[in-house]
Design a protein around this motif. Structure first.
Motif, short mmCIF file in Angstrom:
data_model
loop_
_atom_site.label_atom_id
_atom_site.label_comp_id
_atom_site.label_asym_id
_atom_site.label_seq_id
_atom_site.Cartn_x
_atom_site.Cartn_y
_atom_site.Cartn_z
N GLU A 1 0.81 -1.22 0.00
CA GLU A 1 0.00 0.00 0.00
C GLU A 1 0.84 1.27 0.00
O GLU A 1 0.67 2.15 -0.82
CB GLU A 1 -0.95 0.02 1.21
N ASP A 2 1.78 1.36 0.93
CA ASP A 2 2.53 2.62 1.08
C ASP A 2 4.05 2.47 0.99
O ASP A 2 4.78 3.44 1.14
CB ASP A 2 2.16 3.30 2.40
N GLY A 3 4.52 1.26 0.74
CA GLY A 3 5.96 1.05 0.61
C GLY A 3 6.71 1.07 1.92
O GLY A 3 7.94 1.05 1.94
N LYS A 4 6.00 1.10 3.05
CA LYS A 4 6.65 1.15 4.36
C LYS A 4 7.40 -0.14 4.63
O LYS A 4 6.90 -1.24 4.38
CB LYS A 4 5.60 1.39 5.45
N GLU A 5 8.60 -0.01 5.19
CA GLU A 5 9.40 -1.18 5.52
C GLU A 5 8.86 -1.87 6.76
O GLU A 5 8.51 -1.22 7.75
CB GLU A 5 10.85 -0.77 5.75
N VAL A 6 8.80 -3.19 6.71
CA VAL A 6 8.43 -4.01 7.86
C VAL A 6 9.57 -4.99 8.11
O VAL A 6 9.95 -5.75 7.22
CB VAL A 6 7.12 -4.79 7.61
N ILE A 7 10.15 -4.93 9.31
CA ILE A 7 11.23 -5.85 9.65
C ILE A 7 10.61 -7.09 10.30
O ILE A 7 10.00 -7.01 11.36
CB ILE A 7 12.24 -5.20 10.61
N LYS A 8 10.79 -8.23 9.66
CA LYS A 8 10.22 -9.48 10.18
C LYS A 8 11.09 -10.11 11.26
O LYS A 8 10.58 -10.71 12.20
CB LYS A 8 10.01 -10.46 9.03
N SER A 9 12.39 -9.99 11.11
CA SER A 9 13.28 -10.57 12.11
C SER A 9 14.67 -9.97 11.98
O SER A 9 15.03 -9.40 10.95
CB SER A 9 13.37 -12.10 11.96
N LEU A 10 15.44 -10.10 13.06
CA LEU A 10 16.84 -9.71 13.08
C LEU A 10 17.68 -10.97 13.23
O LEU A 10 17.37 -11.83 14.06
CB LEU A 10 17.13 -8.75 14.23
#
Length: 226
Positions: free
Chosen positions: A67-76
């Motif tokens: 939708e907005d290109g926002k980054e989502v960090i799933k894991s480190l």
């Protein structure tokens, strides 16, 4: 491009079940690579034909909202961990990206077909892989429940507590967590906003529950952090 002749597989719990001969064979299949800070290791739609084993630095695994290109960090990913493991369950093209955080990263690459050869010859390694995916599934379910049932402040505090539990160091009654995360990174992990992370951290600091500056968070008393 470097070889992996000096790799110590004992740093990777996944390989603890291999015999000495199998470990030597695994080492011969690996290749050492390095990336500078913020460099990508792989992108979405890249071929998912390799596994990665981190020895230095921190890698974030993430995606971007359609939708907005926002980054989502799933894991480190921290040293001693494998990443890119979705190739083991049929992923043909990457759906996520893997990117170095603030420091240089060092990792070993093994072709999927080589790992599968090892797995076929050692049933204990197969069991380790099953356990790994079981843990991954439980973590995903916990994160989903957190998004549904917990507010932003609680998610941020839970992230601090989990980070302390996984990578913290005790100093008397206090706990120190060293990291390479920006406030935006923390927001992308907890599905909040950078402003919310800053507000929550400042509030916790004002109440003398934590102290923080660039690269570290000191928790005064884990029992009082809420």
């Amino acid at each position: 491009m470097s070889t992996a002749k000096n790799i110590d597989l004992q740093n990777f719990p996944l390989f603890s079940v291999l015999t000495k001969e199998e470990q030597e064979r695994a080492v011969s299949m690996m290749e050492l690579k390095r990336k500078r800070r913020h460099d990508f290791i792989y992108f979405p739609d890249d071929a998912s034909d390799s596994l990665y084993f981190l020895t230095k630095g921190t890698v974030k695994i993430g995606t971007h909202s359609i939708e907005d290109g926002k980054e989502v960090i799933k894991s480190l990913v921290h040293p001693g961990r494998m990443f890119g493991e979705l190739s083991l369950v049929g992923e043909e093209k990457r759906v996520d990206f893997a990117r170095a955080l603030k420091d240089e990263v060092e990792y070993y690459v093994m072709k999927l077909e080589d790992f599968n050869t090892l797995k076929k010859s050692n049933i204990a390694l197969y069991d380790k892989v099953v356990q790994l995916f079981g843990t991954r599934l439980m973590n995903a379910e916990n994160k989903l429940e957190s998004l549904i049932f917990k507010d932003a402040r609680t998610r941020i505090i839970d992230f601090i507590k989990q980070s302390i539990e996984d990578h913290g160091r005790r100093i008397g009654v206090e706990w120190l967590f060293r990291h390479s995360l920006t406030h935006q990174d923390m927001a992308n992990i907890t599905c909040t906003s950078r402003q919310t992370v800053t507000l929550v951290l400042n509030d916790l600091k004002r109440h003398d529950l934590i102290h923080f500056n660039r690269g570290k968070i000191l928790v005064r008393d884990m029992n009082k952090l809420q």
